[in-house]
Design a protein around this motif. Structure first.
Motif, PDB file in Angstrom:
ATOM      1  N   UNK A  75      -0.772 -14.181 -10.795  1.00  0.00           N
ATOM      2  CA  UNK A  75      -1.408 -14.411  -9.031  1.00  0.00           C
ATOM      3  C   UNK A  75      -0.655 -13.378  -8.790  1.00  0.00           C
ATOM      4  N   UNK A  76      -1.984 -12.397  -8.342  1.00  0.00           N
ATOM      5  CA  UNK A  76      -1.377 -10.756  -7.588  1.00  0.00           C
ATOM      6  C   UNK A  76      -0.712 -11.443  -6.821  1.00  0.00           C
ATOM      7  N   UNK A  77       0.035 -11.193  -5.461  1.00  0.00           N
ATOM      8  CA  UNK A  77       0.837 -11.866  -4.344  1.00  0.00           C
ATOM      9  C   UNK A  77       1.473 -10.602  -3.527  1.00  0.00           C
ATOM     10  N   UNK A  78       0.285  -9.605  -2.480  1.00  0.00           N
ATOM     11  CA  UNK A  78       0.515  -8.563  -1.979  1.00  0.00           C
ATOM     12  C   UNK A  78       0.984  -9.028  -0.596  1.00  0.00           C
ATOM     13  N   UNK A  79       1.020  -7.731   0.397  1.00  0.00           N
ATOM     14  CA  UNK A  79       0.947  -8.277   1.896  1.00  0.00           C
ATOM     15  C   UNK A  79       0.000  -9.291   2.807  1.00  0.00           C
ATOM     16  N   UNK A  80      -0.796  -9.015   2.182  1.00  0.00           N
ATOM     17  CA  UNK A  80      -2.100  -9.521   3.095  1.00  0.00           C
ATOM     18  C   UNK A  80      -2.481 -11.266   2.269  1.00  0.00           C
ATOM     19  N   UNK A  81      -2.111 -11.188   1.552  1.00  0.00           N
ATOM     20  CA  UNK A  81      -2.713 -12.208   0.711  1.00  0.00           C
ATOM     21  C   UNK A  81      -2.386 -12.942  -0.992  1.00  0.00           C
ATOM     22  N   UNK A  82      -2.980 -13.632  -1.370  1.00  0.00           N
ATOM     23  CA  UNK A  82      -3.196 -13.917  -2.900  1.00  0.00           C
ATOM     24  C   UNK A  82      -4.240 -13.751  -3.297  1.00  0.00           C
TER      25      UNK A  82
ATOM     26  N   UNK B 238       5.233  -6.684   0.195  1.00  0.00           N
ATOM     27  CA  UNK B 238       6.403  -7.968   1.306  1.00  0.00           C
ATOM     28  C   UNK B 238       7.215  -8.760   0.116  1.00  0.00           C
ATOM     29  N   UNK B 239       7.317  -9.097  -0.829  1.00  0.00           N
ATOM     30  CA  UNK B 239       8.302  -9.485  -1.534  1.00  0.00           C
ATOM     31  C   UNK B 239       9.757  -8.712  -1.850  1.00  0.00           C
ATOM     32  N   UNK B 240       9.434  -7.391  -2.216  1.00  0.00           N
ATOM     33  CA  UNK B 240      10.850  -6.758  -1.969  1.00  0.00           C
ATOM     34  C   UNK B 240      11.221  -6.333  -0.743  1.00  0.00           C
TER      35      UNK B 240
ATOM     36  N   UNK C 201       5.171   7.280  -8.324  1.00  0.00           N
ATOM     37  CA  UNK C 201       5.796   7.486  -6.620  1.00  0.00           C
ATOM     38  C   UNK C 201       5.485   6.292  -6.065  1.00  0.00           C
ATOM     39  N   UNK C 202       6.511   5.307  -5.170  1.00  0.00           N
ATOM     40  CA  UNK C 202       5.900   4.381  -4.547  1.00  0.00           C
ATOM     41  C   UNK C 202       7.075   3.994  -3.804  1.00  0.00           C
ATOM     42  N   UNK C 203       6.568   3.753  -2.351  1.00  0.00           N
ATOM     43  CA  UNK C 203       7.261   3.516  -1.037  1.00  0.00           C
ATOM     44  C   UNK C 203       6.625   2.204  -0.271  1.00  0.00           C
ATOM     45  N   UNK C 204       8.315   1.771   0.354  1.00  0.00           N
ATOM     46  CA  UNK C 204       7.239   0.492   0.931  1.00  0.00           C
ATOM     47  C   UNK C 204       6.877   1.100   2.572  1.00  0.00           C
TER      48      UNK C 204
END
Length: 365
Positions: free
Chosen positions: A30-37, A97-99, A170-173
């Protein structure tokens, strides 16, 4: 005898097929991103989806509590909707979102993840930004093959962005919605999402660029000099690229943008009202509202990575291929209580610790 020979050949074929299938583990992710699964199963191409807005309650200071019931329902229902093998081990990967939730209160998040597992049977891990970058590049390479000619991909989500390469990322919120929200607060003293940033003065554009440089300073540290980018996500492919193509009378499926083209598009549209720009572009007002902040973000990323032309190739990239191949992740799913202990003490870095160092579980009686 001939019938018997055919029967043996058929049985041999079945055995060979079974051996081939045995080489790929049965897994559901399950890929759980900021706008859904998004849910997928090993060996299958179908992707099942559920829309859940995780960013809105987090941004309002309400945490994730109100999203838990729809999350649990989706984790239960999506495999059945896709006719997935119900006996496969299951792993949830929580991303931007989980981070954010872990950064705000990792003790509460660990309790929430325990509740999700108890009610859905799915062990959810909070995936670090660096690991998400590795998933992203792996997925893009699978989908684009030889068409991926740059060293890195640029994936701008709602809550985070990734500049992901084979060996470094490189990644950022700091995705589309969070960057837009920051500009709204800085320039319009507004918490509305989206807000009306336009018309913007040249001084406001300079302020926005300065703010963005501060946010992106880590790129120089994390990426090699000369990194080149292929943008793969909709803020660029459906927003930035069509606006540039329209201004320069290029085909709708524009595949490359120079820094000069991007800057000209930004400076022309920033001085318009939002309604005037939406009319010019033939887009809905709510979608056009993000264009200026998206143009600024892409301009800043191009500048921070050396000012190379930006390649464009829209793909439906998910973290599912990376999750399904993540042996460490599935080992943690089998030791989820230990993972939650590590999450409480180490935060998101718990993922990178070794499941083999967990205390042995009591033997069953």
């Amino acid at each position: 005898m001939r019938h018997f020979a055919h029967l043996l050949a058929g049985l041999a074929g079945c055995l060979l097929a079974a051996v081939a299938l045995a080489g790929e583990p049965c897994r559901i992710a399950f890929d759980m991103g900021s706008s859904g699964i998004r849910a997928g199963e090993s060996g299958r191409t179908e992707v099942m989806r559920a829309d859940i807005d995780y960013l809105a309650p987090l941004s309002a200071g309400r945490g994730l509590a109100e999203t838990l019931p729809p999350t649990i329902a989706a984790l239960r229902n999506l495999p059945a909707q896709g006719s997935f093998d119900q006996d496969c081990p299951r792993l949830g990967g929580g991303f931007s979102a989980w981070r954010i939730a872990a950064k705000e209160d990792r003790q509460k998040l660990a309790d929430d993840l325990a509740a999700i597992r108890a009610d859905s049977g799915v062990a959810v891990l909070v995936i670090p930004q660096r690991q998400e970058g590795a998933y992203g590049y792996q997925g893009a390479r699978q989908l684009l093959g030889d068409k991926l000619t740059t060293s890195h991909i640029l994936d701008i989500g709602g809550g985070s962005l990734q500049v992901a390469g084979e060996r470094d990322s490189f990644g950022a919120l700091f995705g589309q919605k969070l960057w837009h929200r920051e500009l709204c607060k800085a320039l319009r003293n507004s918490s509305e999402l989206p807000c009306a940033l336009q018309p913007m003065t040249p001084q406001e554009l300079d302020s926005a660029r300065s703010l963005l440089r501060d946010r992106l300073h880590g790129i120089v540290r994390d990426l090699p000099q000369g990194a080149t980018l292929t943008a793969i996500s909709r803020p660029v492919t459906r927003g930035v690229a069509p606006a540039v193509a329209r201004l320069f009378n290029r085909p709708a499926g524009l595949t490359e943008i120079s820094p000069a083209m991007l800057r000209a598009t930004l400076e022309l549209h920033a001085g318009l009202s939002l309604d005037a720009m939406a009319e010019r572009l033939g887009s809905e007002r709510k979608h056009a509202a993000y264009l200026i902040s998206d143009l600024l973000l892409v301009e800043g990323l191009m500048e921070a990575t050396g000012g190379h032309d930006l390649r464009i190739a829209e793909i439906d990239l998910t973290n599912l291929p990376g999750l399904l191949a993540d042996d460490r992740g599935y080992r943690w799913a089998a030791r989820h209580d230990c993972y939650l202990q590590r999450l409480r003490s180490l935060g998101v870095a718990a993922y990178f610790s070794d499941p083999a160092t967990c205390a042995a579980r009591p033997a069953a009686h």
